[in-house]
Scaffold this active site. Structure first.
Site, PDB file in Angstrom:
ATOM      1  N   ASP A  34       6.108  23.360   6.467  1.00  0.00           N
ATOM      2  CA  ASP A  34       6.488  24.724   6.897  1.00  0.00           C
ATOM      3  C   ASP A  34       7.130  24.724   8.279  1.00  0.00           C
ATOM      4  O   ASP A  34       7.267  25.771   8.896  1.00  0.00           O
ATOM      5  CB  ASP A  34       5.257  25.634   6.883  1.00  0.00           C
ATOM      6  CG  ASP A  34       4.226  25.184   7.905  1.00  0.00           C
ATOM      7  OD1 ASP A  34       4.396  24.099   8.511  1.00  0.00           O
ATOM      8  OD2 ASP A  34       3.252  25.931   8.122  1.00  0.00           O
ATOM      9  N   HIS A 127      18.193  27.631  37.103  1.00  0.00           N
ATOM     10  CA  HIS A 127      19.146  28.736  37.190  1.00  0.00           C
ATOM     11  C   HIS A 127      18.947  29.529  38.496  1.00  0.00           C
ATOM     12  O   HIS A 127      19.907  29.927  39.142  1.00  0.00           O
ATOM     13  CB  HIS A 127      18.973  29.641  35.965  1.00  0.00           C
ATOM     14  CG  HIS A 127      19.837  30.847  35.990  1.00  0.00           C
ATOM     15  ND1 HIS A 127      21.211  30.762  36.032  1.00  0.00           N
ATOM     16  CD2 HIS A 127      19.536  32.164  35.989  1.00  0.00           C
ATOM     17  CE1 HIS A 127      21.721  31.988  36.056  1.00  0.00           C
ATOM     18  NE2 HIS A 127      20.731  32.847  36.036  1.00  0.00           N
ATOM     19  N   ASP A 169      30.509  33.456  39.651  1.00  0.00           N
ATOM     20  CA  ASP A 169      29.942  34.811  39.792  1.00  0.00           C
ATOM     21  C   ASP A 169      29.236  34.915  41.138  1.00  0.00           C
ATOM     22  O   ASP A 169      29.026  33.899  41.821  1.00  0.00           O
ATOM     23  CB  ASP A 169      29.008  35.178  38.620  1.00  0.00           C
ATOM     24  CG  ASP A 169      27.933  34.130  38.372  1.00  0.00           C
ATOM     25  OD1 ASP A 169      27.469  33.530  39.357  1.00  0.00           O
ATOM     26  OD2 ASP A 169      27.574  33.911  37.201  1.00  0.00           O
ATOM     27  N   LYS A 193      32.570  38.665  38.554  1.00  0.00           N
ATOM     28  CA  LYS A 193      32.427  38.688  37.089  1.00  0.00           C
ATOM     29  C   LYS A 193      31.510  39.836  36.666  1.00  0.00           C
ATOM     30  O   LYS A 193      30.513  40.106  37.318  1.00  0.00           O
ATOM     31  CB  LYS A 193      31.818  37.346  36.633  1.00  0.00           C
ATOM     32  CG  LYS A 193      31.458  37.260  35.166  1.00  0.00           C
ATOM     33  CD  LYS A 193      30.855  35.893  34.825  1.00  0.00           C
ATOM     34  CE  LYS A 193      29.339  35.927  34.783  1.00  0.00           C
ATOM     35  NZ  LYS A 193      28.727  34.663  34.314  1.00  0.00           N
ATOM     36  N   ARG A 195      29.413  41.524  33.213  1.00  0.00           N
ATOM     37  CA  ARG A 195      28.997  41.291  31.824  1.00  0.00           C
ATOM     38  C   ARG A 195      28.788  42.628  31.155  1.00  0.00           C
ATOM     39  O   ARG A 195      27.743  43.257  31.328  1.00  0.00           O
ATOM     40  CB  ARG A 195      27.675  40.509  31.795  1.00  0.00           C
ATOM     41  CG  ARG A 195      27.882  39.017  31.758  1.00  0.00           C
ATOM     42  CD  ARG A 195      26.705  38.300  31.134  1.00  0.00           C
ATOM     43  NE  ARG A 195      26.769  36.868  31.408  1.00  0.00           N
ATOM     44  CZ  ARG A 195      27.536  36.025  30.744  1.00  0.00           C
ATOM     45  NH1 ARG A 195      28.309  36.459  29.773  1.00  0.00           N
ATOM     46  NH2 ARG A 195      27.541  34.745  31.049  1.00  0.00           N
ATOM     47  N   ASP A 219      29.066  25.696  38.401  1.00  0.00           N
ATOM     48  CA  ASP A 219      28.055  26.590  37.821  1.00  0.00           C
ATOM     49  C   ASP A 219      26.850  25.774  37.358  1.00  0.00           C
ATOM     50  O   ASP A 219      26.923  24.544  37.280  1.00  0.00           O
ATOM     51  CB  ASP A 219      28.661  27.348  36.622  1.00  0.00           C
ATOM     52  CG  ASP A 219      28.046  28.725  36.425  1.00  0.00           C
ATOM     53  OD1 ASP A 219      27.005  29.011  37.041  1.00  0.00           O
ATOM     54  OD2 ASP A 219      28.606  29.518  35.648  1.00  0.00           O
ATOM     55  N   ASP A 223      27.570  28.103  28.591  1.00  0.00           N
ATOM     56  CA  ASP A 223      26.970  28.393  27.283  1.00  0.00           C
ATOM     57  C   ASP A 223      28.089  28.686  26.279  1.00  0.00           C
ATOM     58  O   ASP A 223      28.597  27.790  25.603  1.00  0.00           O
ATOM     59  CB  ASP A 223      25.991  29.563  27.444  1.00  0.00           C
ATOM     60  CG  ASP A 223      25.163  29.809  26.187  1.00  0.00           C
ATOM     61  OD1 ASP A 223      25.490  29.237  25.133  1.00  0.00           O
ATOM     62  OD2 ASP A 223      24.191  30.574  26.245  1.00  0.00           O
ATOM     63  N   SER A 224      28.578  29.917  26.242  1.00  0.00           N
ATOM     64  CA  SER A 224      29.689  30.225  25.320  1.00  0.00           C
ATOM     65  C   SER A 224      31.023  29.704  25.862  1.00  0.00           C
ATOM     66  O   SER A 224      31.991  29.599  25.120  1.00  0.00           O
ATOM     67  CB  SER A 224      29.797  31.745  25.133  1.00  0.00           C
ATOM     68  OG  SER A 224      30.228  32.329  26.346  1.00  0.00           O
ATOM     69  N   GLY A 226      32.758  31.360  27.941  1.00  0.00           N
ATOM     70  CA  GLY A 226      33.550  32.545  28.308  1.00  0.00           C
ATOM     71  C   GLY A 226      33.752  32.668  29.813  1.00  0.00           C
ATOM     72  O   GLY A 226      34.867  32.923  30.284  1.00  0.00           O
TER      73      GLY A 226
HETATM   74  C1  R5P Z   1      24.931  32.923  34.526  1.00  0.00           C
HETATM   75  O1  R5P Z   1      24.453  33.491  35.487  1.00  0.00           O
HETATM   76  C2  R5P Z   1      25.070  31.437  34.461  1.00  0.00           C
HETATM   77  O2  R5P Z   1      25.075  30.874  35.734  1.00  0.00           O
HETATM   78  C3  R5P Z   1      26.357  31.035  33.721  1.00  0.00           C
HETATM   79  O3  R5P Z   1      27.459  31.522  34.445  1.00  0.00           O
HETATM   80  C4  R5P Z   1      26.379  31.608  32.335  1.00  0.00           C
HETATM   81  O4  R5P Z   1      25.174  31.304  31.648  1.00  0.00           O
HETATM   82  C5  R5P Z   1      27.560  31.037  31.552  1.00  0.00           C
HETATM   83  O5  R5P Z   1      27.549  31.612  30.284  1.00  0.00           O
HETATM   84  P1  R5P Z   1      28.830  31.587  29.343  1.00  0.00           P
HETATM   85  O6  R5P Z   1      29.329  30.182  29.306  1.00  0.00           O
HETATM   86  O7  R5P Z   1      28.277  32.056  28.010  1.00  0.00           O
HETATM   87  O8  R5P Z   1      29.824  32.559  29.882  1.00  0.00           O
END
Ligand code: R5P
Length: 314
Positions: A34, A127, A169, A193, A195, A219, A223-224, A226
């Site tokens: 499971d 972070h 950012d 920046k 969001r 940074d 993640d994405s 973007g």
């Molecule tokens: C946000 O505060 C983090 O430092 C990164 O800038 C953020 O996680 C990047 O995310 P993504 O690549 O999705 O734009």
């Protein structure tokens, strides 16, 4: 001293073990039908100083659960001290109430790790530094900035005078300034920046002079993709000579690598190997991994020998 690895980043765990001239301890980690996690430590750890290497990268919840269950198994097997070595500490972006009726998941994860039986935590580029305070056990937060600085200097050898560090950012300014200072007080610029919603970012403005500069976006997480792609396009649109990105944790979810590869404005993305490289990362012409095993191994060695860890940052 013993070193045990979860399944999130075996490549890095093996590299750390090699640097420490030791083998990874034998542990069986498997799933019940499971999907429940089961762990069996297959050697004696009674009285040992044990380091468990596990990033809570994707699948984040499975890897977190593995870490907790390994720690529980070690604690019940009478290890003297258990250090959770988390090259990437996931859930870190949920470090405050972002709105009404929302959780502070980073604090919850810190509580879970402590409750499972960890005595200390070793991590990399949290972070937000304040997350150390979410743990009531000693927490060492390492910085990849030294390794990143060396990579930049090697790659912009002839052009060092035209480098500008850019924070993607406002929240990343302290981190970006630390890199700019280490590079010899090169100029700093900031992306304003916004969001509009989770996972979507928009560039509103660029603060600072970036014309004819080699812009280095710096940074903690990509993640994405973007944030980086939008910033790179805006910087090139405003006259930057080139844009490269250096990011500690290459989360790179979904089609992030394809997006980065397709963004002409961004020449290169360098991430550390805190998160295991996917096939997309390995095959990308633009994404490069910077090894972080030496830093982690040295920090583990110092913790085991009760030596200073902070002097690693000098
Ligand atoms: C946000 O505060 C983090 O430092 C990164 O800038 C953020 O996680 C990047 O995310 P993504 O690549 O999705 O734009």
């Amino acid at each position: 001293m013993k070193l045990i690895s979860g399944n999130s980043n075996l490549t890095l765990s093996k590299a750390i073990a090699k640097k420490l001239a030791m083998d990874l301890s034998s542990a069986e980690i498997r799933r019940f039908a499971d999907s429940e996690v089961f762990v069996e430590i297959q050697e004696n750890v009674r009285g040992e100083d044990v380091f468990v290497v596990q990033s809570t990268s994707s699948p984040a919840n499975d890897h977190l659960m593995e870490l907790l269950i390994i720690i529980d198994a070690l604690s019940r097997a009478s290890a003297t001290r258990i250090t959770a070595v988390m090259p990437y500490f996931g859930y870190a972006r949920q470090d405050r109430k972002a709105g009404p009726r929302t959780p502070i998941s980073a604090k919850l994860v810190a509580n879970l790790i402590t409750t499972a039986g960890a005595d200390r935590v070793l991590t990399l580029d949290l972070h937000a530094g304040q997350i150390q305070g979410f743990f009531d056990i000693p927490t060492d937060n390492l910085y990849a900035v030294k390794n990143i600085k060396e990579h930049i200097l090697a790659n912009f050898r002839g052009d060092k005078d035209a480098i500008c560090v850019v924070s993607p950012d406002v929240g990343g300014v302290v981190r970006a300034r630390a890199l700019a200072n280490r590079l010899g007080n090169v100029p700093l610029a900031i992306v304003d920046k916004r969001r509009p919603r989770a996972g979507v970012s928009e560039v509103m403005n660029i603060i600072g002079d970036i014309e004819r500069q080699h812009c280095i976006l710096f940074d903690d997480i990509v993640d994405s993709g973007g944030t980086l792609c939008n910033a790179a396009e805006e910087l090139m649109g405003r006259g930057a000579k080139s844009v490269s990105a250096y990011v500690t944790h290459g989360v790179l979810s979904g089609d992030a690598v394809a997006k980065i590869d397709a963004t002409e404005a961004l020449s290169r993305l360098v991430v550390t190997d805190s998160i295991e490289a996917t096939e997309a990362v390995k095959n990308s012409p633009k994404v490069e991994q910077l090894p972080i095993d030496t830093l982690l191994a040295e920090a583990i060695r110092r913790i085991a020998n009760e030596e200073s860890v902070s002097s690693l940052f000098d």
